[in-house]
Design a protein around this motif. Structure first.
Motif, PDB file in Angstrom:
ATOM      1  N   UNK A 275      -0.452   0.653   8.565  1.00 40.75           N
ATOM      2  CA  UNK A 275       0.261   0.217   9.765  1.00 40.75           C
ATOM      3  C   UNK A 275       0.932  -1.132   9.528  1.00 40.75           C
ATOM      4  N   UNK A 276       0.258  -2.013   8.793  1.00 41.84           N
ATOM      5  CA  UNK A 276       0.839  -3.312   8.490  1.00 41.84           C
ATOM      6  C   UNK A 276       2.083  -3.219   7.621  1.00 41.84           C
ATOM      7  N   UNK A 277       2.139  -2.191   6.790  1.00 41.58           N
ATOM      8  CA  UNK A 277       3.288  -2.006   5.896  1.00 41.58           C
ATOM      9  C   UNK A 277       4.411  -1.201   6.541  1.00 41.58           C
TER      10      UNK A 277
ATOM     11  N   UNK B 184       1.619 -13.302  -1.261  1.00 39.78           N
ATOM     12  CA  UNK B 184       0.276 -13.362  -0.683  1.00 39.78           C
ATOM     13  C   UNK B 184       0.326 -13.543   0.828  1.00 39.78           C
ATOM     14  N   UNK B 185      -0.514 -12.792   1.527  1.00 38.91           N
ATOM     15  CA  UNK B 185      -0.563 -12.884   2.976  1.00 38.91           C
ATOM     16  C   UNK B 185       0.345 -11.915   3.712  1.00 38.91           C
ATOM     17  N   UNK B 186       1.155 -11.132   2.967  1.00 32.24           N
ATOM     18  CA  UNK B 186       2.056 -10.176   3.602  1.00 32.24           C
ATOM     19  C   UNK B 186       1.280  -8.982   4.135  1.00 32.24           C
ATOM     20  N   UNK B 187       1.561  -8.577   5.370  1.00 37.62           N
ATOM     21  CA  UNK B 187       0.890  -7.419   5.955  1.00 37.62           C
ATOM     22  C   UNK B 187       1.213  -6.166   5.165  1.00 37.62           C
ATOM     23  N   UNK B 188       0.213  -5.320   4.982  1.00 34.87           N
ATOM     24  CA  UNK B 188       0.404  -4.103   4.209  1.00 34.87           C
ATOM     25  C   UNK B 188       0.149  -4.273   2.739  1.00 34.87           C
ATOM     26  N   UNK B 189      -0.187  -5.500   2.327  1.00 40.50           N
ATOM     27  CA  UNK B 189      -0.478  -5.750   0.926  1.00 40.50           C
ATOM     28  C   UNK B 189      -1.954  -5.539   0.623  1.00 40.50           C
ATOM     29  N   UNK B 190      -2.240  -5.015  -0.545  1.00 42.97           N
ATOM     30  CA  UNK B 190      -3.625  -4.790  -0.968  1.00 42.97           C
ATOM     31  C   UNK B 190      -3.813  -5.349  -2.372  1.00 42.97           C
ATOM     32  N   UNK B 191      -5.052  -5.699  -2.680  1.00 33.54           N
ATOM     33  CA  UNK B 191      -5.409  -6.166  -4.007  1.00 33.54           C
ATOM     34  C   UNK B 191      -6.768  -5.588  -4.356  1.00 33.54           C
TER      35      UNK B 191
ATOM     36  N   UNK C  63       0.818  -1.201   0.000  1.00 34.55           N
ATOM     37  CA  UNK C  63       0.000   0.000   0.000  1.00 34.55           C
ATOM     38  C   UNK C  63       0.858   1.260   0.000  1.00 34.55           C
ATOM     39  N   UNK C  64       2.129   1.127   0.394  1.00 34.07           N
ATOM     40  CA  UNK C  64       3.030   2.289   0.455  1.00 34.07           C
ATOM     41  C   UNK C  64       3.910   2.417  -0.786  1.00 34.07           C
ATOM     42  N   UNK C  65       4.469   1.314  -1.278  1.00 40.44           N
ATOM     43  CA  UNK C  65       5.417   1.377  -2.392  1.00 40.44           C
ATOM     44  C   UNK C  65       4.851   0.819  -3.691  1.00 40.44           C
ATOM     45  N   UNK C  66       3.742   0.114  -3.616  1.00 39.25           N
ATOM     46  CA  UNK C  66       3.101  -0.536  -4.754  1.00 39.25           C
ATOM     47  C   UNK C  66       3.951  -1.659  -5.344  1.00 39.25           C
ATOM     48  N   UNK C  67       4.927  -2.146  -4.579  1.00 35.56           N
ATOM     49  CA  UNK C  67       5.712  -3.286  -5.032  1.00 35.56           C
ATOM     50  C   UNK C  67       4.911  -4.573  -4.816  1.00 35.56           C
ATOM     51  N   UNK C  68       5.144  -5.548  -5.694  1.00 36.90           N
ATOM     52  CA  UNK C  68       4.463  -6.834  -5.576  1.00 36.90           C
ATOM     53  C   UNK C  68       4.957  -7.555  -4.323  1.00 36.90           C
TER      54      UNK C  68
END
Length: 268
Positions: free
Chosen positions: A207-209, A147-154, A139-144
């Motif tokens: 916060x997760x990221x 799956x399941x990593x905190x701070x990730x969005x889809x 959500x902060x850097x838009x890097x891939x």
């Protein structure tokens, strides 16, 4: 009598959830206490909203559970909720319910809906987003991310978050005639739930990221939330020591409640 009814209803729901392995023993005890307070200090509006969150989230956690088993190994919390997770998701709402009991104010209901919409949005995003065929992005850097990593969005998880938040907002409006504050149109309550819930879910991702405590598994190299992975101790990689998953949930729901409170204040 209201407290007794709340205890009986909460015991029935929590007992069924424990029997279905959706709650641990500590989670069941916490849920009984919480449900009793929600009905005793509140009414059907408060208790019904709690049930709406709990039932929908529990059903989603069971949906395609086998596909989620590998991802759950990376999560600090799994589909079976313990007391800490129950309190992190509903404890702040219970506090607002008690505040409304002591100091009645219609705006407390808006804050409550924002809180419950936030935890619902976050739970729906996790349960549905984990099934996305495309990997999440930070959500902060838009890097891939894995799956399941905190701070990730889809896109799938974000859509699920929006749907969950709006369900709580719409449910609040439907429960108005059953003890809720007799004010506000459908669109105001939908906005309080939808916008407040999305704000809370976004805060959770940020916060997760950034600040959430994360660990690196020395075996598979994945960044996880748990201190043990692949059968070995993991190594702290980033974040604050006290910022665990429950703390993140608490802070994100606080943000959602604040946004919904402001929406209710403007509308009134």
């Amino acid at each position: 009598m209201a407290w007794l009814i709340g205890f009986i209803c909460a015991l029935a729901v929590a007992g069924a959830a424990f029997y279905k392995n959706s709650l641990t023993l500590s989670g069941m005890c916490a849920a009984v206490i919480m449900g009793t307070v929600y009905y005793g200090a509140g009414n059907v509006f408060w208790f019904g909203t709690l049930l709406l969150f709990f039932i929908t989230s529990t059903l989603l956690s069971k949906w395609k559970g086998r596909r989620k088993e590998e991802l759950e190994k990376s999560y600090a919390k799994t589909g079976r909720r313990d007391a800490g997770q129950v309190m992190a998701n509903g404890g702040l709402g219970m506090l607002v319910c008690l505040l409304n009991w002591i100091w009645p104010e219609p705006l407390w209901a808006y804050a409550f809906i924002g809180i419950m919409a936030s935890v619902t949005a976050d739970t729906w995003a996790t349960e549905v987003g984990g099934l996305s065929r495309r990997p999440p992005r930070s959500v902060l850097t838009w890097k891939v991310l894995a799956p399941g990593t905190s701070g990730g969005v889809s896109w799938l998880g974000s859509a699920a978050a929006a749907a969950g938040a709006c369900v709580i907002g719409a449910g609040a409006w439907l429960l108005l005639g059953a003890g809720g504050p007799q004010s506000g149109s459908f669109w105001i309550w939908l906005a309080a739930g939808g916008i407040g819930g999305l704000a809370g879910a976004f805060t959770d991702s940020v916060l997760g990221a950034s600040l959430q405590r994360m660990y690196r598994c020395p075996v598979c190299g994945r960044e996880v939330e748990v201190p043990v992975h692949c059968g070995v101790d993991t190594i702290p990689s980033r974040g604050l020591a006290f910022m665990n998953n429950d703390a993140v949930n608490l802070l994100s729901s606080l943000m959602g409640g604040l946004i919904a409170f402001i929406i209710g204040f403007i509308a009134s």
